[in-house]
Design a protein around this motif. Structure first.
Motif, PDB file in Angstrom:
ATOM      1  N   CYS A  16       0.829  -1.209   0.000  1.00 14.24           N
ATOM      2  CA  CYS A  16       0.000   0.000   0.000  1.00 14.24           C
ATOM      3  C   CYS A  16       0.867   1.265   0.000  1.00 14.24           C
ATOM      4  O   CYS A  16       0.558   2.240  -0.702  1.00 14.24           O
ATOM      5  N   MET A  17       1.950   1.263   0.772  1.00 14.11           N
ATOM      6  CA  MET A  17       2.820   2.439   0.828  1.00 14.11           C
ATOM      7  C   MET A  17       3.517   2.683  -0.515  1.00 14.11           C
ATOM      8  O   MET A  17       3.609   3.818  -0.988  1.00 14.11           O
ATOM      9  N   ASP A  18       4.008   1.615  -1.141  1.00 11.76           N
ATOM     10  CA  ASP A  18       4.680   1.782  -2.427  1.00 11.76           C
ATOM     11  C   ASP A  18       3.705   2.226  -3.510  1.00 11.76           C
ATOM     12  O   ASP A  18       4.037   3.055  -4.364  1.00 11.76           O
ATOM     13  N   LEU A  19       2.500   1.664  -3.476  1.00 10.43           N
ATOM     14  CA  LEU A  19       1.498   2.066  -4.463  1.00 10.43           C
ATOM     15  C   LEU A  19       1.141   3.543  -4.284  1.00 10.43           C
ATOM     16  O   LEU A  19       1.012   4.287  -5.276  1.00 10.43           O
ATOM     17  N   ALA A  20       0.992   3.985  -3.034  1.00 13.13           N
ATOM     18  CA  ALA A  20       0.695   5.393  -2.762  1.00 13.13           C
ATOM     19  C   ALA A  20       1.826   6.287  -3.264  1.00 13.13           C
ATOM     20  O   ALA A  20       1.587   7.365  -3.837  1.00 13.13           O
ATOM     21  N   TYR A  21       3.069   5.861  -3.068  1.00 12.67           N
ATOM     22  CA  TYR A  21       4.246   6.613  -3.536  1.00 12.67           C
ATOM     23  C   TYR A  21       4.237   6.763  -5.046  1.00 12.67           C
ATOM     24  O   TYR A  21       4.440   7.866  -5.588  1.00 12.67           O
TER      25      TYR A  21
ATOM     26  N   TRP B  92       7.996  19.049  -0.442  1.00 16.05           N
ATOM     27  CA  TRP B  92       7.474  17.816  -1.014  1.00 16.05           C
ATOM     28  C   TRP B  92       8.590  16.907  -1.513  1.00 16.05           C
ATOM     29  O   TRP B  92       8.451  15.679  -1.508  1.00 16.05           O
ATOM     30  N   PHE B  93       9.688  17.480  -1.940  1.00 18.93           N
ATOM     31  CA  PHE B  93      10.832  16.673  -2.379  1.00 18.93           C
ATOM     32  C   PHE B  93      11.412  15.871  -1.210  1.00 18.93           C
ATOM     33  O   PHE B  93      11.995  14.809  -1.403  1.00 18.93           O
ATOM     34  N   PHE B  94      11.238  16.397   0.004  1.00 15.90           N
ATOM     35  CA  PHE B  94      11.724  15.718   1.208  1.00 15.90           C
ATOM     36  C   PHE B  94      10.733  14.653   1.690  1.00 15.90           C
ATOM     37  O   PHE B  94      11.144  13.604   2.195  1.00 15.90           O
ATOM     38  N   LEU B  95       9.441  14.926   1.559  1.00 17.44           N
ATOM     39  CA  LEU B  95       8.423  14.090   2.195  1.00 17.44           C
ATOM     40  C   LEU B  95       7.966  12.903   1.344  1.00 17.44           C
ATOM     41  O   LEU B  95       7.732  11.812   1.871  1.00 17.44           O
ATOM     42  N   ILE B  96       7.824  13.102   0.049  1.00 17.82           N
ATOM     43  CA  ILE B  96       7.246  12.047  -0.793  1.00 17.82           C
ATOM     44  C   ILE B  96       8.045  10.741  -0.763  1.00 17.82           C
ATOM     45  O   ILE B  96       7.458   9.658  -0.658  1.00 17.82           O
ATOM     46  N   PRO B  97       9.393  10.770  -0.834  1.00 12.88           N
ATOM     47  CA  PRO B  97      10.113   9.487  -0.789  1.00 12.88           C
ATOM     48  C   PRO B  97       9.984   8.749   0.538  1.00 12.88           C
ATOM     49  O   PRO B  97      10.352   7.574   0.621  1.00 12.88           O
ATOM     50  N   CYS B  98       9.460   9.399   1.571  1.00 13.69           N
ATOM     51  CA  CYS B  98       9.264   8.709   2.851  1.00 13.69           C
ATOM     52  C   CYS B  98       8.290   7.539   2.710  1.00 13.69           C
ATOM     53  O   CYS B  98       8.404   6.532   3.413  1.00 13.69           O
ATOM     54  N   LEU B  99       7.311   7.676   1.815  1.00  9.31           N
ATOM     55  CA  LEU B  99       6.379   6.572   1.572  1.00  9.31           C
ATOM     56  C   LEU B  99       7.124   5.349   1.060  1.00  9.31           C
ATOM     57  O   LEU B  99       6.888   4.219   1.503  1.00  9.31           O
ATOM     58  N   ASN B 100       8.045   5.577   0.136  1.00 13.96           N
ATOM     59  CA  ASN B 100       8.799   4.467  -0.437  1.00 13.96           C
ATOM     60  C   ASN B 100       9.771   3.846   0.557  1.00 13.96           C
ATOM     61  O   ASN B 100       9.904   2.617   0.628  1.00 13.96           O
ATOM     62  N   THR B 101      10.466   4.675   1.328  1.00 15.59           N
ATOM     63  CA  THR B 101      11.448   4.117   2.264  1.00 15.59           C
ATOM     64  C   THR B 101      10.773   3.406   3.428  1.00 15.59           C
ATOM     65  O   THR B 101      11.348   2.476   3.999  1.00 15.59           O
ATOM     66  N   LEU B 102       9.546   3.795   3.777  1.00 10.31           N
ATOM     67  CA  LEU B 102       8.787   3.060   4.787  1.00 10.31           C
ATOM     68  C   LEU B 102       8.494   1.652   4.283  1.00 10.31           C
ATOM     69  O   LEU B 102       8.657   0.661   5.014  1.00 10.31           O
ATOM     70  N   ALA B 103       8.077   1.553   3.024  1.00 11.55           N
ATOM     71  CA  ALA B 103       7.829   0.239   2.427  1.00 11.55           C
ATOM     72  C   ALA B 103       9.125  -0.536   2.247  1.00 11.55           C
ATOM     73  O   ALA B 103       9.186  -1.745   2.496  1.00 11.55           O
ATOM     74  N   ASP B 104      10.184   0.165   1.827  1.00  8.04           N
ATOM     75  CA  ASP B 104      11.470  -0.482   1.570  1.00  8.04           C
ATOM     76  C   ASP B 104      12.031  -1.154   2.819  1.00  8.04           C
ATOM     77  O   ASP B 104      12.626  -2.222   2.747  1.00  8.04           O
ATOM     78  N   ALA B 105      11.824  -0.523   3.977  1.00  7.06           N
ATOM     79  CA  ALA B 105      12.295  -1.117   5.232  1.00  7.06           C
ATOM     80  C   ALA B 105      11.654  -2.475   5.462  1.00  7.06           C
ATOM     81  O   ALA B 105      12.297  -3.419   5.942  1.00  7.06           O
ATOM     82  N   ILE B 106      10.379  -2.589   5.116  1.00  4.22           N
ATOM     83  CA  ILE B 106       9.671  -3.853   5.296  1.00  4.22           C
ATOM     84  C   ILE B 106      10.114  -4.871   4.256  1.00  4.22           C
ATOM     85  O   ILE B 106      10.393  -6.036   4.582  1.00  4.22           O
ATOM     86  N   TRP B 107      10.215  -4.435   2.994  1.00  4.03           N
ATOM     87  CA  TRP B 107      10.625  -5.378   1.955  1.00  4.03           C
ATOM     88  C   TRP B 107      11.972  -6.005   2.276  1.00  4.03           C
ATOM     89  O   TRP B 107      12.136  -7.231   2.202  1.00  4.03           O
ATOM     90  N   LEU B 108      12.943  -5.191   2.658  1.00  3.55           N
ATOM     91  CA  LEU B 108      14.291  -5.711   2.865  1.00  3.55           C
ATOM     92  C   LEU B 108      14.380  -6.645   4.067  1.00  3.55           C
ATOM     93  O   LEU B 108      14.833  -7.787   3.955  1.00  3.55           O
ATOM     94  N   ALA B 109      13.945  -6.159   5.225  1.00  6.14           N
ATOM     95  CA  ALA B 109      14.101  -6.962   6.439  1.00  6.14           C
ATOM     96  C   ALA B 109      13.205  -8.187   6.425  1.00  6.14           C
ATOM     97  O   ALA B 109      13.639  -9.301   6.736  1.00  6.14           O
ATOM     98  N   GLN B 110      11.946  -8.016   6.047  1.00 10.50           N
ATOM     99  CA  GLN B 110      11.009  -9.127   6.149  1.00 10.50           C
ATOM    100  C   GLN B 110      11.129 -10.099   4.982  1.00 10.50           C
ATOM    101  O   GLN B 110      10.798 -11.278   5.130  1.00 10.50           O
ATOM    102  N   MET B 111      11.604  -9.647   3.814  1.00 10.05           N
ATOM    103  CA  MET B 111      11.865 -10.606   2.744  1.00 10.05           C
ATOM    104  C   MET B 111      13.018 -11.523   3.120  1.00 10.05           C
ATOM    105  O   MET B 111      12.995 -12.727   2.824  1.00 10.05           O
ATOM    106  N   SER B 112      14.030 -10.967   3.783  1.00 14.40           N
ATOM    107  CA  SER B 112      15.126 -11.817   4.264  1.00 14.40           C
ATOM    108  C   SER B 112      14.607 -12.840   5.254  1.00 14.40           C
ATOM    109  O   SER B 112      14.970 -14.021   5.203  1.00 14.40           O
TER     110      SER B 112
END
Length: 547
Positions: free
Chosen positions: A383-388, A404-424
């Motif tokens: 959901c976070m990546d799709l919103a991004y 906005w240049f600072f805030l928008i990528p936060c959606l992606n990095t929130l999702a990225d934290a889950i993808w990396l740690a939990q995929m492992s």
């Protein structure tokens, strides 16, 4: 014959402690195809205490933190720093191609002959070599350095994953905890450290590259909107002064600082990391040939044959996506949005808030997973990546609205934290007896995602790249749901019935005869079974599930 699987906690439930039984004294041959580091949760004779295990986890987190401050800081600048002929993205693609191919050959061989600790230490040298090449960035230096760095990345990441899996298994056994929960916790801590690297790497790069031109005429917002964002296409914005490269002196200052940090990481890895105890690693190698040629062939076959698992094949698209989304953020977002609109000197500053979000999410993710399970975490990341991605489609960037240049990528990095740690963690849970092969495949397919994104970076418009990324996200999530459903069915207890004693051979180990006694209240029988590399010394209660 029917197949049965070891009792694994459902992905949407809190892990529970497994009942411990008395350890049998029966000697059983180990599965030579499994990783060193064998896959039971049985405590072994070793003087490595729980505190020492945890110390090693923290030390590895520390030198990874330092190394990737340097590497990550430079990697995020490649698409903007080396624009000429697309050298930055092309050499990055070469590096990830080297990493992907090396994952098939090098990690297990390196761990076998060099040992986990020294593999990680030596691998850091390759990163330092690549950093130095950036100081004199021409094709003749960047291509060899990228190849070497890719090879070292394959051994570093695969060995780190295997080392953590081993430590988590024995730490859980000593503490009487579920090894899967401990594995997720260790990876969560690791990625919390790892993701803060972007914060410090960005601060260093932005401070040194703080060279906004004062007397140059800046393009208007209307002009930038035609050149940048989703409209950033090959050969567009050639007159954009925001994309000017830094001076040679500034570049060498940046590279010199990063090399110094990388050398410090190497020293820490050599001095403070403990080797895996010999009795923990002996099981993998005792039946293996010492012939290098046979080892290479066997290592390649182990990784390639691991791809025959349906679960692994279904995980490939989402694993590829995790590499693509990282590259899109680090290469496309930084160049097409930040650098193009605001200037290369703003890349680091814009990535700091999202890096903080990523670090915090990584730290909390492992703890939250214990209560939610993995699958809800993946749904949230989706959901976070799709919103991004949808936000980038409809966003109209303006230099007058920098926040906005600072805030928008936060959606992606929130999702990225889950993808990396939990995929492992997911790979460790689904393939508990094939650590090296599983993590080699994970790194291979994730690297393929990086390669794909870098490969077409210089040839497609940013809008097309974004739609491709959304397609991989949708496909990957759909197949991940299938993996989840299959897993839930496989771990569903058999209804009460009396079954005769039987020897059940898992497809993975038909050539092995590791037999052990199992019991199941629901099944109401005790019989013999051969399961995927699990030792027959019954130190854990195993339930039988129908696949």
């Amino acid at each position: 014959m029917p197949s049965f699987e070891k009792d694994l906690p459902p992905l949407d439930q809190k892990p529970v402690e497994m009942a411990q039984q008395k350890e049998t004294e029966k000697d059983v041959p180990s599965d030579s195809d499994s990783t060193s580091d064998d896959h039971s949760v049985k405590p072994v004779a070793s003087d490595m205490t729980e505190k020492r295990i945890f110390k090693n986890v923290l030390v590895i987190c520390t030198f990874f933190f330092l190394n990737f401050i340097s590497y990550g800081g430079l990697a995020s600048l490649q698409s903007s720093l080396h624009l000429e002929e697309g050298m930055g993205v092309i050499t990055s693609a070469i590096g990830f191609a080297s990493l992907a191919l090396s994952c098939l050959l090098l990690p297990k061989i390196a761990m076998r002959f060099v040992g986990h600790k020294w593999v990680m230490s030596i691998s850091l040298i390759g990163y330092i070599f690549w950093m130095a090449a950036n100081g004199y960035a021409v094709w003749a230096t960047m291509i060899p350095a990228s190849i070497v760095c890719g090879m070292c990345g394959a051994t570093l990441w695969t060995t780190q994953g295997a080392y953590f899996a081993i430590m988590a298994k024995h730490y859980a056994a000593k503490k009487g905890q579920d090894p899967r929960a401990v594995t997720a916790l260790f990876f969560g801590i690791f990625f919390a450290f790892f993701r803060t690297t972007a914060v410090f790497g960005s601060i260093i790069s932005s401070t040194i590259l703080n060279q906004k031109p004062e007397n140059q005429t800046q393009p208007s917002n209307e002009q930038l909107s035609q050149w940048c964002g989703l409209n950033d296409c090959p050969n567009s914005g050639s007159n954009n002064t925001n994309l000017s490269s830094p001076s040679s002196t500034t570049l060498w200052t940046l590279v010199g600082v990063y090399i110094g940090i990388g050398v410090l990481a190497f020293i820490i890895s050599v001095v403070f990391v403990d080797a895996v105890p010999a009795d923990w690693a002996a099981a993998e190698y005792q039946n293996e040939s010492k012939d290098m040629g046979k080892m290479i062939a066997k290592s390649l076959m182990a990784t390639v044959l691991h791809m025959r698992h349906l679960r692994l094949l279904l995980l490939i698209p989402i694993t590829v996506y995790t590499g693509m989304e990282q590259t899109f953020r680090d290469a496309e977002y930084t160049k097409s949005f930040v650098s193009c609109f605001l200037g290369i000197w703003m890349i680091g500053w814009c990535l700091i808030p999202s890096s903080v979000v990523n670090a915090v999410a990584s730290l909390l993710g492992g703890r939250i997973m214990k209560y939610t399970g993995l699958f809800p975490m993946f749904c949230f990341a989706f959901c976070m990546d799709l919103a991004y991605q949808v936000t980038l489609i409809f966003w109209e960037p303006s230099v007058n609205e920098e926040h906005w240049f600072f805030l928008i990528p936060c959606l992606n990095t929130l999702a990225d934290a889950i993808w990396l740690a939990q995929m492992s963690a997911l790979y460790g849970i689904l393939f508990p007896t094939k650590f090296a092969a599983a993590f080699s495949n994970y790194n291979f397919w994730k690297s393929c995602g990086n390669i794909i994104e870098f490969a077409y970076s210089s040839y497609l418009c940013t809008s097309v790249k974004l739609y491709i990324l959304m397609g991989f996200l949708g496909l990957g999530m759909a197949l991940l749901i299938i993996v989840y459903v299959k897993y839930m069915r496989q771990t569903r207890p058999v209804e009460k019935q009396v079954l005769p004693s039987a020897t059940v051979v898992d497809d993975d180990v038909k050539d092995k005869q590791d037999v052990f006694t199992v019991g199941s209240e629901n099944a109401g029988f005790t019989g013999s079974a051969v399961m995927d590399g699990v030792e027959p010394s019954a130190y854990e209660t195993v339930s039988i599930y129908r696949l």
